[in-house]
Design a protein around this motif. Sequence first.
Motif, PDB file in Angstrom:
ATOM      1  N   CYS A  16       0.736  -1.275   0.129  1.00 29.59           N
ATOM      2  CA  CYS A  16       0.128   0.034  -0.063  1.00 29.59           C
ATOM      3  C   CYS A  16       0.781   1.155   0.004  1.00 29.59           C
ATOM      4  O   CYS A  16       0.458   2.084  -0.711  1.00 29.59           O
ATOM      5  CB  CYS A  16      -0.636   0.081   1.173  1.00 29.59           C
ATOM      6  N   ILE A  17       1.811   1.232   0.735  1.00 25.92           N
ATOM      7  CA  ILE A  17       2.622   2.499   0.742  1.00 25.92           C
ATOM      8  C   ILE A  17       3.386   2.732  -0.681  1.00 25.92           C
ATOM      9  O   ILE A  17       3.618   3.735  -0.966  1.00 25.92           O
ATOM     10  CB  ILE A  17       3.549   2.402   1.969  1.00 25.92           C
ATOM     11  N   VAL A  20       1.625   4.680  -3.231  1.00 26.41           N
ATOM     12  CA  VAL A  20       1.553   6.043  -2.735  1.00 26.41           C
ATOM     13  C   VAL A  20       2.866   6.706  -3.678  1.00 26.41           C
ATOM     14  O   VAL A  20       2.452   7.805  -4.153  1.00 26.41           O
ATOM     15  CB  VAL A  20       1.883   6.472  -1.396  1.00 26.41           C
ATOM     16  N   TYR A  21       3.918   6.143  -4.221  1.00 28.49           N
ATOM     17  CA  TYR A  21       4.931   6.639  -5.016  1.00 28.49           C
ATOM     18  C   TYR A  21       4.504   6.268  -6.271  1.00 28.49           C
ATOM     19  O   TYR A  21       5.512   6.818  -7.121  1.00 28.49           O
ATOM     20  CB  TYR A  21       6.275   5.812  -4.506  1.00 28.49           C
ATOM     21  N   ASN A  23       2.718   8.050  -8.318  1.00 26.84           N
ATOM     22  CA  ASN A  23       2.673   9.264  -8.743  1.00 26.84           C
ATOM     23  C   ASN A  23       3.844  10.107  -9.287  1.00 26.84           C
ATOM     24  O   ASN A  23       4.006  11.155  -9.929  1.00 26.84           O
ATOM     25  CB  ASN A  23       1.601  10.062  -8.020  1.00 26.84           C
TER      26      ASN A  23
END
Length: 83
Positions: A16-17, A20-21, A23
């Motif tokens: 999940c983290i 986040v990256y 984008n």
Amino acid sequence: MDILVQAISTSIDALCIGFVYLNLNISSALIMIAIIGVTTFVLPLLTALFANIFTCKLEKYALLIASIVFLIVGLKILIEGLI
């Protein structure tokens, strides 16, 4: 069985983290995902290795140490919330 559940939840959390990256540009995202992946692999491995060494020495005090750590974290969160 508990270790398996914790391993799966840690992997899902890291995944999940990693999303986040996405984008970021692809090279930055791949570097961050690689860092997260290596960290997620290495830290539990080191924990398992050191657990065998320290278990017999700290077994009597494990509940006390965990209680103190949780108390400190709770107090820190409370103080930050009040300020």
